[in-house]
Design a protein around this motif. Structure first.
Motif, mmCIF file in Angstrom:
data_model
loop_
_atom_site.group_PDB
_atom_site.id
_atom_site.type_symbol
_atom_site.label_atom_id
_atom_site.label_comp_id
_atom_site.label_asym_id
_atom_site.label_seq_id
_atom_site.Cartn_x
_atom_site.Cartn_y
_atom_site.Cartn_z
ATOM 1 N N LYS A 149 46.556 -4.423 17.950
ATOM 2 C CA LYS A 149 45.411 -3.564 17.645
ATOM 3 C C LYS A 149 44.659 -2.995 18.857
ATOM 4 O O LYS A 149 44.490 -1.797 18.977
ATOM 5 C CB LYS A 149 44.453 -4.362 16.774
ATOM 6 C CG LYS A 149 43.576 -3.559 15.897
ATOM 7 C CD LYS A 149 42.953 -4.509 14.866
ATOM 8 C CE LYS A 149 41.738 -3.988 14.164
ATOM 9 N NZ LYS A 149 41.672 -2.626 13.806
ATOM 10 N N ASN A 150 44.221 -3.907 19.743
ATOM 11 C CA ASN A 150 43.376 -3.417 20.842
ATOM 12 C C ASN A 150 44.046 -3.526 22.203
ATOM 13 O O ASN A 150 43.388 -3.686 23.217
ATOM 14 C CB ASN A 150 42.046 -4.171 20.844
ATOM 15 C CG ASN A 150 41.276 -3.900 19.568
ATOM 16 O OD1 ASN A 150 41.174 -2.764 19.132
ATOM 17 N ND2 ASN A 150 40.786 -4.958 18.945
ATOM 18 N N THR A 208 50.753 5.095 19.555
ATOM 19 C CA THR A 208 49.361 4.633 19.622
ATOM 20 C C THR A 208 48.821 4.343 18.221
ATOM 21 O O THR A 208 48.173 3.321 17.998
ATOM 22 C CB THR A 208 48.486 5.689 20.330
ATOM 23 O OG1 THR A 208 49.111 6.039 21.569
ATOM 24 C CG2 THR A 208 47.102 5.162 20.620
ATOM 25 N N ASN A 264 39.131 4.107 15.132
ATOM 26 C CA ASN A 264 39.329 3.082 16.163
ATOM 27 C C ASN A 264 40.553 3.323 17.045
ATOM 28 O O ASN A 264 41.029 2.394 17.697
ATOM 29 C CB ASN A 264 39.431 1.681 15.552
ATOM 30 C CG ASN A 264 38.251 1.359 14.677
ATOM 31 O OD1 ASN A 264 37.115 1.713 15.028
ATOM 32 N ND2 ASN A 264 38.484 0.751 13.538
ATOM 33 N N LEU A 265 41.070 4.530 17.054
ATOM 34 C CA LEU A 265 42.096 4.822 18.049
ATOM 35 C C LEU A 265 41.423 4.730 19.416
ATOM 36 O O LEU A 265 40.218 4.930 19.538
ATOM 37 C CB LEU A 265 42.672 6.231 17.856
ATOM 38 C CG LEU A 265 43.758 6.386 16.782
ATOM 39 C CD1 LEU A 265 44.193 7.838 16.682
ATOM 40 C CD2 LEU A 265 44.969 5.504 17.073
ATOM 41 N N ARG A 272 47.781 0.643 16.862
ATOM 42 C CA ARG A 272 46.392 0.499 16.388
ATOM 43 C C ARG A 272 46.354 -0.090 14.975
ATOM 44 O O ARG A 272 45.436 -0.808 14.619
ATOM 45 C CB ARG A 272 45.717 1.870 16.452
ATOM 46 C CG ARG A 272 44.783 2.242 15.327
ATOM 47 C CD ARG A 272 43.416 1.585 15.459
ATOM 48 N NE ARG A 272 42.535 1.894 14.342
ATOM 49 C CZ ARG A 272 42.501 1.228 13.184
ATOM 50 N NH1 ARG A 272 43.301 0.208 12.975
ATOM 51 N NH2 ARG A 272 41.662 1.579 12.231
#
Ligand code: NAG
Ligand code: NAG
Ligand code: NAG
Ligand code: NAG
Length: 401
Positions: free
Chosen positions: A209-210, A199, A329-330, A203
């Motif tokens: 990333k998302n 993860t 932003n995880l 990320r």
């Protein structure tokens, strides 16, 4: 014959001995836990004996025991189960048969086993993934990553990353009718270590990333830079997971050189120049008061190990070593911990660190829980706790994925 009798006698003595080993009062189904714990302890003593007389490696008993539980891919009325490979790495897929208008959510499953044994195909994991797929109408991908010591770090991690990236391709997702916005990565124990790292890596990879909606970590191990956290001390002798066995097996992920194990046991394995990362495990800032008790944080002795393993300071080995900007932003994170678990404090530290940088964390804590319970949901030693953990985790997925 003489040899067998000797072994039998030896087992009896060990068994009697282990039955006297203390088990915390506040544990659900205490006798069943004690029974499982005893079997593990006996296996560990036998493994040490066999290794000392040159019969087999310590870890062989455990990896052999795990292979007894490997199942075939059997479809049922609700789920099609297929063994195949993604990008050359074996996976087991669970595909719901039920027709659905909506695209399906998906769970990428990474099994535990201290990087050395286990498979996503064993009875316990197979039953968990079948259940998840059926309850959620989800596609589940179990990864059979390569195991140590034959394949040391980063083999397991690379396999998990490759499978995940392969699965996340648009054409693959649409082939399985998966909704690209509803994908979760899940792992238990060392599978949780790998899930947390995959993860983090995705990320911090612009292309991915998302792409992951959530991660679910069930009693994960997140670091071994300090092997004397309060939970490591209090649950040194288990139940289920005990310190010596865990460190012996886990060190094989790095090297076959047993001097690393010895250093890990003394907590003197970290190299000179690694002082700066101990802020991540200085638990005086992170643990709830009730866990600190009379423990005092002391920095481990550095530079005692006469061998260099640069990987020991690598966050791809220990996800707790990722710095705050890597944790930001995880995705939404579910962490389940058990009170009576050597690895408990790893999670408590990670939870505080994630929340400090604004990551949304749902934390469920099993006050009477023990490590590994999710692997005891089939056969005679099925623990109610295992079903409880499974149901909570799946309930969370139903609400959040
Ligand atoms: C199939 O799904 C139904 C409804 O959820 C359930 O009652 C049944 O037990 C499932 N069958 C199997 C083999 O799991
Ligand atoms: C650990 O953290 C506490 C609280 O921030 C601090 O007072 C202490 O000096 C730290 N210990 C070490 C050895 O760094
Ligand atoms: C430590 O490593 C050095 C260099 O590799 C070697 O010469 C020495 O014998 C080692 N010492 C011990 C105690 O293993
Ligand atoms: C965090 O770690 C990354 C990767 O090692 C590094 O590039 C970055 O500079 C670090 N950030 C901070 C604030 O230390």
């Amino acid at each position: 014959m003489g040899y067998k009798t000797l072994c039998f006698g030896f087992s009896c003595i060990l068994f009697a001995y282990c039955l006297y080993s203390p088990i915390p009062e506040n544990i659900e189904e205490r006798w069943k836990v004690r029974y499982v714990d005893t079997i593990i302890k006996v296996a560990s003593r036998m493994a040490t004996l066999f290794e000392n007389i040159g019969l087999m490696k310590y870890e062989t008993i455990f990896s052999t025991m795990a292979t007894f539980y490997i199942t075939q891919a059997v479809s049922d009325e609700n789920i099609t189960v297929i063994d195949t490979d993604f990008s050359g790495i074996p996976v087991r897929l669970y595909l719901p048969k039920r027709k659905s208008e909506r695209k399906r959510p998906a769970v990428i499953f990474i099994h535990g086993g201290i990087f050395v044994f286990g498979s996503c195909k064993t009875t316990d994991h197979d039953s968990l993934n079948r259940h998840t797929s059926n309850k959620l109408g989800a596609v589940v991908v179990g990864i059979d990553y390569r195991l140590a010591p034959k394949h040391p770090f980063p083999a397991a991690l690379e396999d998990c990353v490759h499978v995940t990236k392969f699965f996340l391709q648009e054409n693959i997702l649409s082939n399985y009718r998966v909704d690209p916005s509803r994908i979760c990565i899940m792992g238990d124990s060392s599978g949780g270590t790998l899930a947390a790292t995959v993860t983090q890596l995705l990320r911090n990879d612009p292309e991915f990333k998302n792409r992951i909606k959530a991660q679910a970590l069930i009693y994960p191990g997140l670091q071994l830079i300090d092997t004397f956290l309060p939970s490591h001390r209090e649950y040194e002798h288990g139940p289920i997971l005990h310190r010596e066995m865990m460190l012996k097996v886990a060190s094989l992920y790095v090297t076959r050189d047993s001097s690393l194990t010895q250093a890990l046991l003394r907590n003197e394995h970290m190299p000179e120049g690694s002082r700066h990362i101990f802020k991540f495990v200085n638990w005086s800032d992170f643990l709830p008061e009730k866990y600190k008790k009379n423990h005092v944080y002391t920095e481990p002795v550095l530079g005692k190990l006469n061998a260099s393993y640069p990987v020991l300071v690598d966050s791809r080995l220990f996800p707790l070593l990722a710095n705050d900007s890597q944790l930001q932003n995880l995705p939404l994170t579910y962490i389940l911990t058990c009170e009576h678990d050597l690895l408990r404090d790893d999670s408590f530290i990670y939870i505080v660190r994630l929340r400090n940088v604004g990551v949304q964390v749902i934390h469920e804590h099993m006050e009477k829980g023990v490590h590994g319970a999710l692997s005891f949901t089939t056969g005679t030693v099925a623990l109610q706790l295992g079903f409880k953990i499974r149901d909570r985790y799946i309930h969370w997925l139903e609400e959040n994925l």
